[in-house]
Design a protein around this motif. Sequence first.
Motif, PDB file in Angstrom:
ATOM      1  N   ASN A 146     -12.852   5.051   8.521  1.00 60.02           N
ATOM      2  CA  ASN A 146     -11.873   3.990   8.267  1.00 60.02           C
ATOM      3  C   ASN A 146     -11.461   3.932   6.802  1.00 60.02           C
ATOM      4  N   SER A 171      -8.860   6.548   6.215  1.00 60.97           N
ATOM      5  CA  SER A 171      -7.559   6.203   6.792  1.00 60.97           C
ATOM      6  C   SER A 171      -6.821   5.155   5.961  1.00 60.97           C
ATOM      7  N   GLN A 172      -7.560   4.416   5.106  1.00 57.44           N
ATOM      8  CA  GLN A 172      -6.963   3.338   4.321  1.00 57.44           C
ATOM      9  C   GLN A 172      -6.794   3.698   2.841  1.00 57.44           C
ATOM     10  N   THR A 173      -7.085   4.938   2.480  1.00 57.95           N
ATOM     11  CA  THR A 173      -7.006   5.339   1.078  1.00 57.95           C
ATOM     12  C   THR A 173      -5.574   5.701   0.702  1.00 57.95           C
ATOM     13  N   LYS A 174      -5.167   5.256  -0.477  1.00 57.32           N
ATOM     14  CA  LYS A 174      -3.804   5.459  -0.945  1.00 57.32           C
ATOM     15  C   LYS A 174      -3.504   6.932  -1.261  1.00 57.32           C
ATOM     16  N   TYR A 175      -2.242   7.186  -1.476  1.00 60.95           N
ATOM     17  CA  TYR A 175      -1.779   8.540  -1.796  1.00 60.95           C
ATOM     18  C   TYR A 175      -2.518   9.084  -3.020  1.00 60.95           C
ATOM     19  N   ARG A 235      -1.444  12.110   2.804  1.00 56.92           N
ATOM     20  CA  ARG A 235      -1.660  11.333   1.572  1.00 56.92           C
ATOM     21  C   ARG A 235      -2.363  12.126   0.485  1.00 56.92           C
ATOM     22  N   GLY A 254      -4.274   4.295   8.540  1.00 53.58           N
ATOM     23  CA  GLY A 254      -4.096   2.859   8.438  1.00 53.58           C
ATOM     24  C   GLY A 254      -3.291   2.464   7.221  1.00 53.58           C
ATOM     25  N   ALA A 255      -3.186   1.163   6.990  1.00 50.16           N
ATOM     26  CA  ALA A 255      -2.508   0.658   5.800  1.00 50.16           C
ATOM     27  C   ALA A 255      -3.254   1.142   4.561  1.00 50.16           C
ATOM     28  N   ASP A 256      -2.491   1.617   3.561  1.00 53.06           N
ATOM     29  CA  ASP A 256      -3.157   2.143   2.364  1.00 53.06           C
ATOM     30  C   ASP A 256      -3.596   0.991   1.461  1.00 53.06           C
ATOM     31  N   ARG A 257      -4.903   0.910   1.229  1.00 52.80           N
ATOM     32  CA  ARG A 257      -5.487  -0.216   0.494  1.00 52.80           C
ATOM     33  C   ARG A 257      -6.237   0.204  -0.755  1.00 52.80           C
ATOM     34  N   TRP A 258      -6.898   1.372  -0.717  1.00 52.48           N
ATOM     35  CA  TRP A 258      -7.850   1.703  -1.768  1.00 52.48           C
ATOM     36  C   TRP A 258      -7.391   2.893  -2.603  1.00 52.48           C
TER      37      TRP A 258
END
Length: 328
Positions: free
Chosen positions: A229, A232-236, A261, A211-215
């Motif tokens: 989830n 899937s949203q954790t940043k690089y 990532r 998903g979109a990287d948010r955290w």
Amino acid sequence: MTFRAILTNRATDGAVTTSVEVLDDRILNDGDVKVAVEWSNVNYKDAVAILTPRIIKSFPLVPGIDFAGTVATSRDGRFKVGDKVVATGWGLSQDHHGGYAQQASVKGDWLVKLPGSISTRDAMAIGTAGFTAMLSVLALEHSGINPERGDILVTGASGGVGSVSIAILAELGYRVAASSGKSVEADYLKSLGASEVMDRALLSEDGPPLGADRWAGAVDAVGGKTLVNILSQTKYRGAVTTCGFVGGMELPASILPFILRGITLCGIDSVNAPQSLREVAWKRLATDLDLRKLGSMVSEVGLNEVRGVAENMLQGKVRGRTLVDVNR
């Protein structure tokens, strides 16, 4: 000598029964250190132990995975009479009598001498939940996650681990997003330091494998689809800690966040953590947790009220930390 305690037994139909009893101290396990217990608390694991046969391995047993009090006698040179100590995890409430009693006898390796700024009551307001929260923060730091990296997500935010995690992370300068299924707790979570409160439903449904990287990082106490989830949203090169499974023990996740990532998933074990790590964590709790915030997290009960708290906890009706005054 006798003392009051909660005693669990197993009925013929397999159900776990509990009652407050007056016990002879000869029932206590052999240990290097005998402690006059002052405070315990109620954790999710305690609730499961009291109400189901899933935790306790030997009956009858005094439950309670945490306790804090004063050393009464000691055969361990590291502890002397009068020392204020805390015990969390290990075999307590599994195959060793635990903290829902006025006395306890344990190995010296299971104890940590409390920093002077933390009282025995404070120690149980922190307890396994707060200790787990601190271990989670240490794991994020070990993975290189600092406040400049971005937002940190905390799930199960109104529970014990979540509440203390928010307070610690905010004190350290992180921007924290709190995920909770209780919209009425938004003000409480913001008072602990959360900058944003989001509905847990946003993380509990099926989502894309990447998903979109948010955290930049996350402290997850839920597991299941929520953890999937989050990953899937954790940043690089972000990091996620995991310490609970109220949302399920399965992890139907994609490997893509790990490969594309380079994220890290850190398991947090608070039960068998070595004494050296425990000492580091409690020293950090003394400096990095604003003890004044504990006041908004805690309520107090006596031994007779513990079972009712456990029932409410398994129904998701308990906020923050519930302390048990074993002498009440």
